[in-house]
Design a protein around this motif. Structure first.
Motif, PDB file in Angstrom:
ATOM      1  N   LEU A 164      -4.085  -9.830  14.421  1.00  0.00           N
ATOM      2  CA  LEU A 164      -4.026  -9.574  12.984  1.00  0.00           C
ATOM      3  C   LEU A 164      -2.586  -9.366  12.528  1.00  0.00           C
ATOM      4  N   MET A 165      -1.817  -8.607  13.316  1.00  0.00           N
ATOM      5  CA  MET A 165      -0.426  -8.348  12.958  1.00  0.00           C
ATOM      6  C   MET A 165       0.405  -9.620  13.000  1.00  0.00           C
ATOM      7  N   GLU A 166       0.134 -10.470  13.986  1.00  0.00           N
ATOM      8  CA  GLU A 166       0.852 -11.737  14.083  1.00  0.00           C
ATOM      9  C   GLU A 166       0.501 -12.657  12.918  1.00  0.00           C
ATOM     10  N   ASP A 167      -0.801 -12.695  12.560  1.00  0.00           N
ATOM     11  CA  ASP A 167      -1.244 -13.551  11.447  1.00  0.00           C
ATOM     12  C   ASP A 167      -0.645 -13.094  10.118  1.00  0.00           C
ATOM     13  N   GLN A 168      -0.484 -11.767   9.986  1.00  0.00           N
ATOM     14  CA  GLN A 168       0.036 -11.227   8.735  1.00  0.00           C
ATOM     15  C   GLN A 168       1.553 -11.142   8.722  1.00  0.00           C
ATOM     16  N   GLY A 169       2.149 -11.465   9.887  1.00  0.00           N
ATOM     17  CA  GLY A 169       3.596 -11.311   9.987  1.00  0.00           C
ATOM     18  C   GLY A 169       4.001  -9.863   9.776  1.00  0.00           C
ATOM     19  N   ALA A 170       3.226  -8.952  10.364  1.00  0.00           N
ATOM     20  CA  ALA A 170       3.422  -7.524  10.124  1.00  0.00           C
ATOM     21  C   ALA A 170       4.818  -7.072  10.534  1.00  0.00           C
ATOM     22  N   SER A 171       5.414  -6.257   9.685  1.00  0.00           N
ATOM     23  CA  SER A 171       6.752  -5.727   9.960  1.00  0.00           C
ATOM     24  C   SER A 171       6.640  -4.352  10.605  1.00  0.00           C
ATOM     25  N   ASN A 172       7.787  -3.780  10.897  1.00  0.00           N
ATOM     26  CA  ASN A 172       7.825  -2.451  11.497  1.00  0.00           C
ATOM     27  C   ASN A 172       8.048  -1.369  10.451  1.00  0.00           C
ATOM     28  N   GLU A 173       7.731  -1.684   9.199  1.00  0.00           N
ATOM     29  CA  GLU A 173       7.910  -0.694   8.145  1.00  0.00           C
ATOM     30  C   GLU A 173       7.048   0.534   8.392  1.00  0.00           C
ATOM     31  N   GLN A 174       7.625   1.691   8.024  1.00  0.00           N
ATOM     32  CA  GLN A 174       6.888   2.946   8.079  1.00  0.00           C
ATOM     33  C   GLN A 174       6.831   3.547   6.683  1.00  0.00           C
ATOM     34  N   TYR A 175       5.754   4.275   6.436  1.00  0.00           N
ATOM     35  CA  TYR A 175       5.525   4.874   5.129  1.00  0.00           C
ATOM     36  C   TYR A 175       5.437   6.393   5.261  1.00  0.00           C
ATOM     37  N   ASN A 176       6.154   7.092   4.370  1.00  0.00           N
ATOM     38  CA  ASN A 176       6.005   8.543   4.275  1.00  0.00           C
ATOM     39  C   ASN A 176       4.969   8.809   3.184  1.00  0.00           C
ATOM     40  N   ILE A 177       3.769   9.198   3.625  1.00  0.00           N
ATOM     41  CA  ILE A 177       2.615   9.260   2.738  1.00  0.00           C
ATOM     42  C   ILE A 177       2.358  10.688   2.248  1.00  0.00           C
ATOM     43  N   GLY A 178       2.017  10.805   0.966  1.00  0.00           N
ATOM     44  CA  GLY A 178       1.511  12.048   0.409  1.00  0.00           C
ATOM     45  C   GLY A 178       0.004  11.947   0.236  1.00  0.00           C
ATOM     46  N   HIS A 179      -0.719  13.038   0.488  1.00  0.00           N
ATOM     47  CA  HIS A 179      -2.181  12.997   0.520  1.00  0.00           C
ATOM     48  C   HIS A 179      -2.773  14.222  -0.172  1.00  0.00           C
ATOM     49  N   ILE A 180      -3.712  13.992  -1.047  1.00  0.00           N
ATOM     50  CA  ILE A 180      -4.500  15.062  -1.661  1.00  0.00           C
ATOM     51  C   ILE A 180      -5.968  14.773  -1.374  1.00  0.00           C
ATOM     52  N   LEU A 181      -6.677  15.759  -0.837  1.00  0.00           N
ATOM     53  CA  LEU A 181      -8.117  15.629  -0.588  1.00  0.00           C
ATOM     54  C   LEU A 181      -8.862  16.568  -1.523  1.00  0.00           C
ATOM     55  N   ILE A 182      -9.735  16.008  -2.336  1.00  0.00           N
ATOM     56  CA  ILE A 182     -10.663  16.802  -3.142  1.00  0.00           C
ATOM     57  C   ILE A 182     -11.984  16.770  -2.377  1.00  0.00           C
ATOM     58  N   ALA A 183     -12.252  17.852  -1.643  1.00  0.00           N
ATOM     59  CA  ALA A 183     -13.339  17.845  -0.656  1.00  0.00           C
ATOM     60  C   ALA A 183     -14.710  17.943  -1.300  1.00  0.00           C
ATOM     61  N   ILE A 184     -15.659  17.248  -0.703  1.00  0.00           N
ATOM     62  CA  ILE A 184     -17.072  17.363  -1.070  1.00  0.00           C
ATOM     63  C   ILE A 184     -17.684  18.471  -0.225  1.00  0.00           C
ATOM     64  N   PRO A 185     -18.426  19.404  -0.824  1.00  0.00           N
ATOM     65  CA  PRO A 185     -19.048  20.478  -0.030  1.00  0.00           C
ATOM     66  C   PRO A 185     -20.015  19.913   1.009  1.00  0.00           C
ATOM     67  N   SER A 186     -20.194  20.646   2.109  1.00  0.00           N
ATOM     68  CA  SER A 186     -21.177  20.213   3.099  1.00  0.00           C
ATOM     69  C   SER A 186     -22.569  20.273   2.482  1.00  0.00           C
ATOM     70  N   GLN A 187     -23.424  19.319   2.886  1.00  0.00           N
ATOM     71  CA  GLN A 187     -24.788  19.195   2.342  1.00  0.00           C
ATOM     72  C   GLN A 187     -24.761  19.107   0.820  1.00  0.00           C
ATOM     73  N   ALA A 188     -23.837  18.300   0.314  1.00  0.00           N
ATOM     74  CA  ALA A 188     -23.638  18.197  -1.127  1.00  0.00           C
ATOM     75  C   ALA A 188     -24.803  17.486  -1.818  1.00  0.00           C
ATOM     76  N   THR A 189     -25.110  17.945  -3.006  1.00  0.00           N
ATOM     77  CA  THR A 189     -26.106  17.279  -3.847  1.00  0.00           C
ATOM     78  C   THR A 189     -25.412  16.190  -4.660  1.00  0.00           C
ATOM     79  N   ALA A 190     -26.210  15.378  -5.348  1.00  0.00           N
ATOM     80  CA  ALA A 190     -25.636  14.339  -6.206  1.00  0.00           C
ATOM     81  C   ALA A 190     -24.775  14.961  -7.298  1.00  0.00           C
ATOM     82  N   GLU A 191     -25.199  16.120  -7.784  1.00  0.00           N
ATOM     83  CA  GLU A 191     -24.428  16.825  -8.816  1.00  0.00           C
ATOM     84  C   GLU A 191     -23.082  17.301  -8.265  1.00  0.00           C
ATOM     85  N   ASP A 192     -23.089  17.797  -7.002  1.00  0.00           N
ATOM     86  CA  ASP A 192     -21.841  18.230  -6.367  1.00  0.00           C
ATOM     87  C   ASP A 192     -20.861  17.072  -6.258  1.00  0.00           C
ATOM     88  N   ILE A 193     -21.379  15.909  -5.874  1.00  0.00           N
ATOM     89  CA  ILE A 193     -20.513  14.735  -5.694  1.00  0.00           C
ATOM     90  C   ILE A 193     -19.919  14.299  -7.030  1.00  0.00           C
TER      91      ILE A 193
END
Length: 429
Positions: A164-193
């Motif tokens: 896949l990397m060869e087909d895409q000509g993948a480079s060695n670029e690296q990304y410094n990623i920021g991440h925010i998780l808005i968590a779903i409660p365990s055993q969540a209902t449709a309303e919770d989601i």
């Protein structure tokens, strides 16, 4: 649990009486976490450190209440991992801790005395820093020990990613990623989601309107890196969770991406920075070791003293390292080869072993040191720099897949650990 709470209340009562008599401010319990507690003083310590770091970086912060919530959650997870480490008999010795501190100081190009003074200037208490670092090392080992066994990577997966990397000509670029998780409660209902999705959409709108990503992460994220502003560090796109890599591909710096839905909740990403990586040369070390595993018969002190004796005999010429390994080592993979681990990158080993190898000169024998596997002495036989051959490329691709899978499984493990625990957070006074 009732007995535990009764004992906790009694102890706090005693502290209160003593503190009243001496007119000192008392500590108090902020949360009960299975068979342990989170103290208000520990929460205050984390909040103060976050504020101090933010001030040094001119970073704006959310309210004290938001910081307190994140600090409490961080300490709850730490407490659960430390309790698991105790059940597993996992410890970090003073020698291991000293080795790690020595390596940190060397990386910052400081002597141990200068590093100690820097910690005191920045944090005020060197011993507290040492114990916090010990806890971080233990919790890291707990996660590794529980997550590594969940991961299996087949040769076919490696072949597929290389193609896949060869087909895409993948480079060695690296990304410094920021991440925010808005968590779903365990055993969540449709309303919770639905409610969770609405919260994620509001966070997205704040970010599109120009709000600072790190500030919002500290205030709103349920991710393990929330107090670091959601910073996940540098990753190749193939090391990221699949959900992230597919969304990041083709994006540019500062883009806001999401919300992305997973079983954990809704994820919001940004790209703090992008860089290239030179992987043409790889540093390898040829090493060998002797492993003694503590047991009912062989105590921690006995294992350490045996290895100290072996090291002394080899240094004085009274014994041969390879023969001692064949007779005494408990590593089945290297025992018959005299403890020889062959040529490898130090990064493949657990941190304590990796750091020890990086510190040793050629032919130098280490003092006994502890890892999750037991007590070791190690010797570096040679060092070299090699080209990234086809075999090395396979190893790199393996690590990319492993890192991606590891990050996913580590998050799952911590979620499961928390969901199965008894946690009671006290209301703030």
């Amino acid at each position: 649990m009732k007995l535990f709470r009764l004992i906790t209340a009694t102890l706090l009562c005693c502290v209160s009486i003593s503190s009243f008599a001496t007119e000192r401010e008392i500590d108090s319990v902020a949360a009960i976490v299975d068979n342990s507690v989170v103290l208000e003083s520990d929460i205050a310590d984390i909040v103060e450190r976050v504020k101090r770091n933010a001030a040094a970086q001119n970073q704006t912060l959310p309210s004290d209440a938001a910081l307190r919530t994140q600090a409490t959650e961080r300490l709850i997870l730490t407490s659960l991992q430390l309790q698991m480490a105790q059940r597993m008999g996992m410890q970090i010795s003073d020698a291991q801790l000293d080795d790690t501190i020595r390596n940190i100081a060397q990386n910052e190009k400081l002597s141990l005395d200068a590093f100690r003074q820097q910690v005191i200037n920045e944090e005020g208490n060197y011993e507290r820093f040492r114990e916090r670092l010990r806890d971080e090392m233990i919790t890291g080992e707990v996660v590794r020990a529980n997550v590594q066994r969940r991961i299996y990577i087949s040769p076919q997966e490696i072949d597929s990613l290389i193609k896949l990397m060869e087909d895409q000509g993948a480079s060695n670029e690296q990304y410094n990623i920021g991440h925010i998780l808005i968590a779903i409660p365990s055993q969540a209902t449709a309303e919770d989601i639905t409610e969770t999705k609405d919260r994620a959409d509001k966070v997205m709108q704040l970010l599109r309107d120009g709000s600072d990503f790190k500030r919002i992460a500290i205030a709103s994220s349920s991710g393990s890196n929330a107090l670091e502003g959601g910073d996940l560090g540098w990753m190749n796109i193939n090391e990221m969770p699949t959900l992230f890599s597919e969304a990041i591909r083709g994006r540019k710096k500062t883009d806001i991406i999401g919300p992305l839905r997973s079983g954990a909740g809704f994820h919001i990403l940004t790209i703090f920075d992008i860089r290239g990586e030179n992987v043409a040369d790889i540093n390898e070390i040829k090493s060998r070791h002797i492993l003694i595993k503590p047991s009912i018969i062989v105590s921690e002190d006995r294992a350490r003293s045996m290895l100290a004796e072996f090291a002394a005999k080899v240094r004085s010429g009274e014994a041969d390292f390879a023969e001692l390994a064949k007779q005494h080592s408990e590593d089945p993979g290297s025992k018959l080869n005299g403890g020889d681990l062959g040529w490898s990158e130090p990064s493949i080993f657990v941190p304590a072993f990796r750091d020890t190898l990086n510190r040793l000169a050629i032919n130098e024998i280490s003092e006994p040191f502890r890892t999750e596997h037991g007590w070791h002495i190690a010797q570096v036989l040679d060092k070299r720099t090699v080209d990234a051959t086809a075999d090395k490329k396979r190893e790199q691709v393996y690590r990319m897949i492993f890192n991606r899978r590891y990050n996913e499984e580590a998050s799952n493990f911590l979620r499961e650990l928390r969901a199965e625990a008894h946690i009671e957070v006290m209301s703030e006074k």
